[in-house]
Design a protein around this motif. Structure first.
Motif, PDB file in Angstrom:
ATOM      1  N   GLN A 115      47.983  33.682  40.849  1.00  0.00           N
ATOM      2  CA  GLN A 115      47.117  32.271  40.366  1.00  0.00           C
ATOM      3  C   GLN A 115      45.643  31.829  41.283  1.00  0.00           C
ATOM      4  O   GLN A 115      45.097  30.876  40.752  1.00  0.00           O
ATOM      5  CB  GLN A 115      48.985  31.826  39.574  1.00  0.00           C
ATOM      6  CG  GLN A 115      49.211  32.031  39.158  1.00  0.00           C
ATOM      7  CD  GLN A 115      48.672  31.620  37.762  1.00  0.00           C
ATOM      8  OE1 GLN A 115      48.147  30.584  37.707  1.00  0.00           O
ATOM      9  NE2 GLN A 115      48.988  32.651  36.903  1.00  0.00           N
ATOM     10  N   PHE A 116      45.896  32.403  42.569  1.00  0.00           N
ATOM     11  CA  PHE A 116      45.297  31.386  43.699  1.00  0.00           C
ATOM     12  C   PHE A 116      44.313  32.264  42.818  1.00  0.00           C
ATOM     13  O   PHE A 116      42.771  31.536  43.195  1.00  0.00           O
ATOM     14  CB  PHE A 116      45.273  32.511  44.543  1.00  0.00           C
ATOM     15  CG  PHE A 116      44.234  32.118  45.574  1.00  0.00           C
ATOM     16  CD1 PHE A 116      44.880  31.539  47.279  1.00  0.00           C
ATOM     17  CD2 PHE A 116      43.352  33.430  45.893  1.00  0.00           C
ATOM     18  CE1 PHE A 116      43.938  30.774  47.764  1.00  0.00           C
ATOM     19  CE2 PHE A 116      42.451  33.008  47.187  1.00  0.00           C
ATOM     20  CZ  PHE A 116      42.706  32.076  48.179  1.00  0.00           C
ATOM     21  N   TRP A 117      43.971  33.393  42.056  1.00  0.00           N
ATOM     22  CA  TRP A 117      42.364  33.393  42.262  1.00  0.00           C
ATOM     23  C   TRP A 117      42.069  33.225  40.531  1.00  0.00           C
ATOM     24  O   TRP A 117      41.283  33.146  40.394  1.00  0.00           O
ATOM     25  CB  TRP A 117      42.201  35.379  42.547  1.00  0.00           C
ATOM     26  CG  TRP A 117      41.630  35.810  43.482  1.00  0.00           C
ATOM     27  CD1 TRP A 117      42.483  36.562  44.773  1.00  0.00           C
ATOM     28  CD2 TRP A 117      40.366  36.049  43.964  1.00  0.00           C
ATOM     29  NE1 TRP A 117      41.163  36.606  45.990  1.00  0.00           N
ATOM     30  CE2 TRP A 117      40.169  36.442  45.181  1.00  0.00           C
ATOM     31  CE3 TRP A 117      39.448  35.067  43.462  1.00  0.00           C
ATOM     32  CZ2 TRP A 117      39.451  36.044  46.304  1.00  0.00           C
ATOM     33  CZ3 TRP A 117      38.073  34.920  44.327  1.00  0.00           C
ATOM     34  CH2 TRP A 117      37.942  35.179  45.308  1.00  0.00           C
ATOM     35  N   ARG A 118      42.949  33.412  39.210  1.00  0.00           N
ATOM     36  CA  ARG A 118      42.708  32.675  38.915  1.00  0.00           C
ATOM     37  C   ARG A 118      41.894  31.793  38.390  1.00  0.00           C
ATOM     38  O   ARG A 118      40.706  31.093  37.661  1.00  0.00           O
ATOM     39  CB  ARG A 118      43.609  32.593  38.253  1.00  0.00           C
ATOM     40  CG  ARG A 118      43.925  34.622  37.099  1.00  0.00           C
ATOM     41  CD  ARG A 118      45.733  33.905  35.903  1.00  0.00           C
ATOM     42  NE  ARG A 118      45.103  35.638  36.157  1.00  0.00           N
ATOM     43  CZ  ARG A 118      44.847  36.221  35.138  1.00  0.00           C
ATOM     44  NH1 ARG A 118      44.225  36.260  34.667  1.00  0.00           N
ATOM     45  NH2 ARG A 118      45.549  37.528  34.836  1.00  0.00           N
ATOM     46  N   LYS A 119      42.377  31.244  39.696  1.00  0.00           N
ATOM     47  CA  LYS A 119      41.961  29.426  39.522  1.00  0.00           C
ATOM     48  C   LYS A 119      40.054  30.018  40.087  1.00  0.00           C
ATOM     49  O   LYS A 119      39.815  28.353  39.806  1.00  0.00           O
ATOM     50  CB  LYS A 119      42.618  28.137  41.049  1.00  0.00           C
ATOM     51  CG  LYS A 119      42.253  26.979  40.550  1.00  0.00           C
ATOM     52  CD  LYS A 119      42.554  26.804  42.282  1.00  0.00           C
ATOM     53  CE  LYS A 119      42.515  25.275  42.174  1.00  0.00           C
ATOM     54  NZ  LYS A 119      42.859  24.681  43.590  1.00  0.00           N
ATOM     55  N   HIS A 120      39.541  30.652  40.676  1.00  0.00           N
ATOM     56  CA  HIS A 120      38.664  30.147  41.320  1.00  0.00           C
ATOM     57  C   HIS A 120      37.364  31.281  40.747  1.00  0.00           C
ATOM     58  O   HIS A 120      36.260  30.851  41.184  1.00  0.00           O
ATOM     59  CB  HIS A 120      38.279  30.623  43.083  1.00  0.00           C
ATOM     60  CG  HIS A 120      39.941  29.948  44.108  1.00  0.00           C
ATOM     61  ND1 HIS A 120      39.015  28.677  43.933  1.00  0.00           N
ATOM     62  CD2 HIS A 120      40.701  30.534  44.255  1.00  0.00           C
ATOM     63  CE1 HIS A 120      40.158  27.912  44.781  1.00  0.00           C
ATOM     64  NE2 HIS A 120      40.838  28.653  45.183  1.00  0.00           N
ATOM     65  N   LEU A 121      37.758  32.045  40.126  1.00  0.00           N
ATOM     66  CA  LEU A 121      36.788  33.326  39.282  1.00  0.00           C
ATOM     67  C   LEU A 121      36.366  32.267  38.085  1.00  0.00           C
ATOM     68  O   LEU A 121      34.623  32.567  38.077  1.00  0.00           O
ATOM     69  CB  LEU A 121      37.905  34.002  38.563  1.00  0.00           C
ATOM     70  CG  LEU A 121      39.140  34.924  39.645  1.00  0.00           C
ATOM     71  CD1 LEU A 121      39.352  35.934  38.207  1.00  0.00           C
ATOM     72  CD2 LEU A 121      37.565  35.967  40.281  1.00  0.00           C
ATOM     73  N   GLY A 129      38.472  44.763  46.864  1.00  0.00           N
ATOM     74  CA  GLY A 129      38.373  44.066  47.567  1.00  0.00           C
ATOM     75  C   GLY A 129      37.028  43.648  48.277  1.00  0.00           C
ATOM     76  O   GLY A 129      36.509  43.504  49.494  1.00  0.00           O
ATOM     77  N   SER A 130      36.345  44.470  47.070  1.00  0.00           N
ATOM     78  CA  SER A 130      35.104  45.393  48.268  1.00  0.00           C
ATOM     79  C   SER A 130      33.977  43.882  48.628  1.00  0.00           C
ATOM     80  O   SER A 130      33.151  43.681  49.333  1.00  0.00           O
ATOM     81  CB  SER A 130      34.658  46.509  47.713  1.00  0.00           C
ATOM     82  OG  SER A 130      33.933  46.381  46.373  1.00  0.00           O
ATOM     83  N   GLY A 131      33.594  43.073  47.584  1.00  0.00           N
ATOM     84  CA  GLY A 131      33.554  41.978  47.312  1.00  0.00           C
ATOM     85  C   GLY A 131      31.839  42.340  46.689  1.00  0.00           C
ATOM     86  O   GLY A 131      31.863  42.845  45.995  1.00  0.00           O
ATOM     87  N   TYR A 132      30.381  41.506  47.440  1.00  0.00           N
ATOM     88  CA  TYR A 132      29.562  41.695  47.053  1.00  0.00           C
ATOM     89  C   TYR A 132      28.529  43.291  47.161  1.00  0.00           C
ATOM     90  O   TYR A 132      27.776  43.638  46.771  1.00  0.00           O
ATOM     91  CB  TYR A 132      28.447  40.920  47.393  1.00  0.00           C
ATOM     92  CG  TYR A 132      28.350  40.516  48.435  1.00  0.00           C
ATOM     93  CD1 TYR A 132      27.227  41.907  49.195  1.00  0.00           C
ATOM     94  CD2 TYR A 132      28.390  39.403  49.312  1.00  0.00           C
ATOM     95  CE1 TYR A 132      26.823  41.296  50.585  1.00  0.00           C
ATOM     96  CE2 TYR A 132      27.954  39.584  50.928  1.00  0.00           C
ATOM     97  CZ  TYR A 132      27.120  39.934  51.646  1.00  0.00           C
ATOM     98  OH  TYR A 132      26.886  40.264  52.730  1.00  0.00           O
ATOM     99  N   GLY A 133      29.842  44.049  48.771  1.00  0.00           N
ATOM    100  CA  GLY A 133      29.004  45.336  48.939  1.00  0.00           C
ATOM    101  C   GLY A 133      28.666  45.476  50.159  1.00  0.00           C
ATOM    102  O   GLY A 133      27.633  45.996  50.517  1.00  0.00           O
ATOM    103  N   ALA A 139      32.990  39.614  41.097  1.00  0.00           N
ATOM    104  CA  ALA A 139      32.452  40.866  42.294  1.00  0.00           C
ATOM    105  C   ALA A 139      31.931  41.965  42.480  1.00  0.00           C
ATOM    106  O   ALA A 139      31.423  42.280  42.364  1.00  0.00           O
ATOM    107  CB  ALA A 139      33.507  40.563  43.104  1.00  0.00           C
ATOM    108  N   ILE A 140      32.845  42.803  40.906  1.00  0.00           N
ATOM    109  CA  ILE A 140      31.910  44.294  40.483  1.00  0.00           C
ATOM    110  C   ILE A 140      31.209  44.027  40.223  1.00  0.00           C
ATOM    111  O   ILE A 140      29.520  44.634  40.814  1.00  0.00           O
ATOM    112  CB  ILE A 140      32.614  44.623  39.734  1.00  0.00           C
ATOM    113  CG1 ILE A 140      34.269  45.118  40.048  1.00  0.00           C
ATOM    114  CG2 ILE A 140      32.069  45.969  39.247  1.00  0.00           C
ATOM    115  CD1 ILE A 140      35.429  45.180  39.351  1.00  0.00           C
TER     116      ILE A 140
END
Length: 439
Positions: A115-121, A277-281, A303-304
């Motif tokens: 839920q933490f991430w769904r809020k921010h996506l 969880g590699s972020g932007y690379g 992120a992908i």
């Protein structure tokens, strides 16, 4: 002549050799430089003097080596130095890809975003649409580990002030920068409490912090990466310079993380790396530059999307396995094996081969997951990795959305792993770092 005295005399005339000698002297103490930089480490006066000499000689050596560095950023040919660049990727493509990746991941409830991430996506996708994917280093990038700090009272700032007392460099004042411009410095305001660097005073604080971070990276950068690798222009990074060289938070984090892993393990550079969880690379860029055989990036959207676009732009000559829905690994195995960098959604980690990777990495995202997801990923690391696992997380994470509170002792580390490093991150004391030997 005494070796220590020789190194001191060489600082100005041959700083490269001086640094080599000082680092060699330090290794004879039997201590790990990374550990001694932690603020509560009991350092003797002699040890602190040796660290200052390493910092001074490393700084001078970098200045000498950078004169001959002509590394060209491949993305520079398409880069326009404006507040806002024009993206070749349409908003429609971003939305369609985001929906496709999210639908794929949601099929497996265990790895579905918390839920933490769904809020921010939703906010993250909005940033890419509003300000363009080509400007992500000024927007979305600050939602990963490129922290926005506008106050000297912040823990991050205080951590680097403590390190500054140790190395004492006056080069931290040699900052030249361009004002952020119309895009400025944005973050997910619901997550980061509306932190904005929106005036001259807070901008000065921020640029000084980045300069302090750069100084710390010079000390731990035994392999002189900072003299060879520059912050890529793609993503429109903030223009902060020291002696005309572009500097930034992301490269300092990557160099520090790489250097700690290197100092604590027997890993060479031609390895296979899995990053969850590699972020932007940012780490993928560094490891591939240094010769990693393969780098597999596992994440959620957007992120992908950003990572694929970023890596293709800054390292266009590599072979890529881009994200796509996969029914079975055998159908893509040959293409996967031939690729230098692979992009996979969170659910697809289950398709990866057993005991394939030499190193697994997670930086500041396990702490934001559901407990069952953390457990799942650690078991997948145990299955796919035969070397080491590096993790960096908050020492205390309060996830209010999922009603979870985590300390570093709450992670369900497999019982057959062996811990080989455990410390507070000296560059940001709210974070801890651990390295585990995976059986």
């Amino acid at each position: 002549m005494d070796t220590y005295k020789l190194a001191q005399e060489l600082v100005e005339t041959d700083p490269v050799e001086s640094e080599v000698i000082f680092r060699r002297i330090f290794k004879k103490t039997g201590l790990n430089l990374h550990d001694t930089l932690v603020n509560n480490y009991k350092r003797t006066e002699g040890l602190e003097t040796l660290i200052r000499n390493i910092a001074l000689s490393a700084r001078r050596a970098n200045m000498f080596l950078e004169r001959g560095s002509k590394e060209q950023d491949p993305s520079a040919k398409n880069y326009v130095d404006l507040d806002r660049t024009v993206s070749e990727i349409s908003n429609g493509f971003i939305i369609n890809q985001h929906n496709l990746i999210s639908e794929t991941i949601d099929k497996n409830p265990v790895v579905a975003p918390s839920q933490f991430w769904r809020k921010h996506l939703i906010n993250h996708v909005k940033m890419l649409i509003d300000d363009g994917i080509d400007n992500f280093k000024r927007t979305l990038g600050h939602n990963y580990i490129n922290f926005l700090n506008k106050s000297p009272a912040s823990i991050h700032f205080k951590s680097h002030l403590d390190l500054w007392k140790l190395h004492g460099s006056t080069d931290v004042f040699l900052i030249d920068s361009d004002a952020p411009g119309s895009i400025g410095l944005k973050a997910d305001v619901q997550h980061f409490n509306s932190v904005q660097i929106n005036n001259a005073e807070t901008w000065r604080v921020y640029t000084f912090l980045v300069s302090l971070m750069w100084e710390y990276a010079i000390i731990v950068d035994e392999h002189k990466i900072l003299t060879r690798l520059q912050e890529p222009l793609y993503g429109n990074p903030l223009k902060i310079r020291r002696r005309s060289r572009l500097i930034g938070q992301d490269l300092t984090h990557s160099v520090a993380e790489y250097s700690l892993i290197k100092s604590k393990t027997n890993l060479q550079d031609d390895i296979r790396v899995l990053e969850i969880g590699s972020g932007y690379g940012r780490l993928a860029h560094l490891y591939k530059y240094l010769g990693a055989k393969k780098y597999v990036m596992v994440d959620i959207s957007p992120a992908i999307i950003v990572a694929q676009n970023y890596m293709h732009n800054i390292m266009p000559n590599l072979k890529y396995f881009d994200f796509r829905p996969i029914d079975n690994f055998q159908s893509v195995e040959r293409e996967f094996e031939e690729a230098d960098v692979c992009f996979m959604s969170a659910d697809q980690i289950a398709l990866l081969p057993d005991k394939y990777f030499d190193l697994a990495i997670n930086v500041c995202s396990l702490m934001e997951m559901k407990l069952e997801t953390i457990d799942y990923y650690l078991k997948q690391i145990s299955r796919t990795t035969t070397g080491y696992f590096y993790t960096k997380q908050w020492t205390l994470q309060k996830n209010l959305q999922d009603k979870i509170q985590l300390t570093k002792d709450d992670y369900p580390i497999p019982s057959d792993w062996t811990q080989i490093a455990d410390r507070v991150d000296p560059a940001f004391t709210r974070l801890f770092e651990q390295i585990w030997k995976v059986k």
